[in-house]
Design a protein around this motif. Sequence first.
Motif, short mmCIF file in Angstrom:
data_model
loop_
_atom_site.label_atom_id
_atom_site.label_comp_id
_atom_site.label_asym_id
_atom_site.label_seq_id
_atom_site.Cartn_x
_atom_site.Cartn_y
_atom_site.Cartn_z
N THR A 78 0.84 -1.20 0.00
CA THR A 78 0.00 0.00 0.00
C THR A 78 0.87 1.25 0.00
O THR A 78 1.83 1.34 0.77
N ALA A 93 -3.31 3.94 -1.92
CA ALA A 93 -3.56 3.15 -3.13
C ALA A 93 -2.95 1.77 -2.92
O ALA A 93 -1.80 1.66 -2.48
N LYS A 122 -1.70 8.47 -11.67
CA LYS A 122 -3.02 8.61 -11.06
C LYS A 122 -3.31 10.02 -10.57
O LYS A 122 -4.42 10.53 -10.70
N ASP A 157 -9.83 10.52 -1.60
CA ASP A 157 -9.59 9.76 -2.82
C ASP A 157 -8.33 10.24 -3.52
O ASP A 157 -8.02 11.43 -3.54
N LEU A 158 -7.59 9.30 -4.11
CA LEU A 158 -6.35 9.64 -4.80
C LEU A 158 -6.56 10.63 -5.93
O LEU A 158 -5.70 11.45 -6.22
#
Length: 266
Positions: free
Chosen positions: A105, A119, A135, A244-245
Amino acid sequence: MNERKSASNKPNNLVNVALVAAVAFAAQPARADDPAKLLKAMADYTAAQKSISATFESDIEVVTPELEKIQFASSGRMQLSRPDKLRISRTGGYTDVDFIYDGKTASIYGNNAKAYVQADLVGSIDQLVDLIQAKSGAAMPGTDLLLTNTYDVLMSNVVQAQHIGQGMIDGVECEHLAFRGADIDWQIWIESGARPVPRKYVITSKTVTGAPQYTLRIRDWKNDAVVEADTFVFKPPTGATKVDLDSGAMAEFDEIPPGTPSGAKK
């Protein structure tokens, strides 16, 4: 008569000697070592190290609409254990961030934002860097020096390379190399001798007005560093929020404040 003539010529002779010396000095080229060979030696050496720790300082330049250059400075620490563990902590005037990868992770915690992103990724440090950049779009200049394929990545868009000569970084003699590409130019100072580690790295963004630069200075480089196991374990601080990424909150992890023009990137 001859003595007077000889004496009158002394100043001219001194001038001629000085001119010859100056021309000879100016004609001396930088050492003709192959810059690609020197870079490859550095890349092979760093990739072979199983664990590394170092401290660093970075400056990122931005250019305002009024063409004023402003620098934002940060400092931090890097700890690496190949093939799949990495931690980078960075603190600056507008950033206080911890970046941790444990092989499964990737976690990025922003102390100013009191938020973190994660992530899932089972893989290597190389794959981690690709994921974060793809990303989030987050610039991570300097991480390309930690990859196992550093040479291939750095040379991928190079059209010209030079060995400028020698330079001193923090009192250590280094080989100074300069590379040109279509969109960016970059320079690197590599420690001379049996330990060819990167000491300084400068990226110039040529497609941005004013050609801003990113400068990374690396200190206290240690090979086979003893890294505690919990170094790569991320525990969210109390009250931290997971985001969130792909969210806009990633702006909080940048080295420059929101609303500031983009800085130098690679």
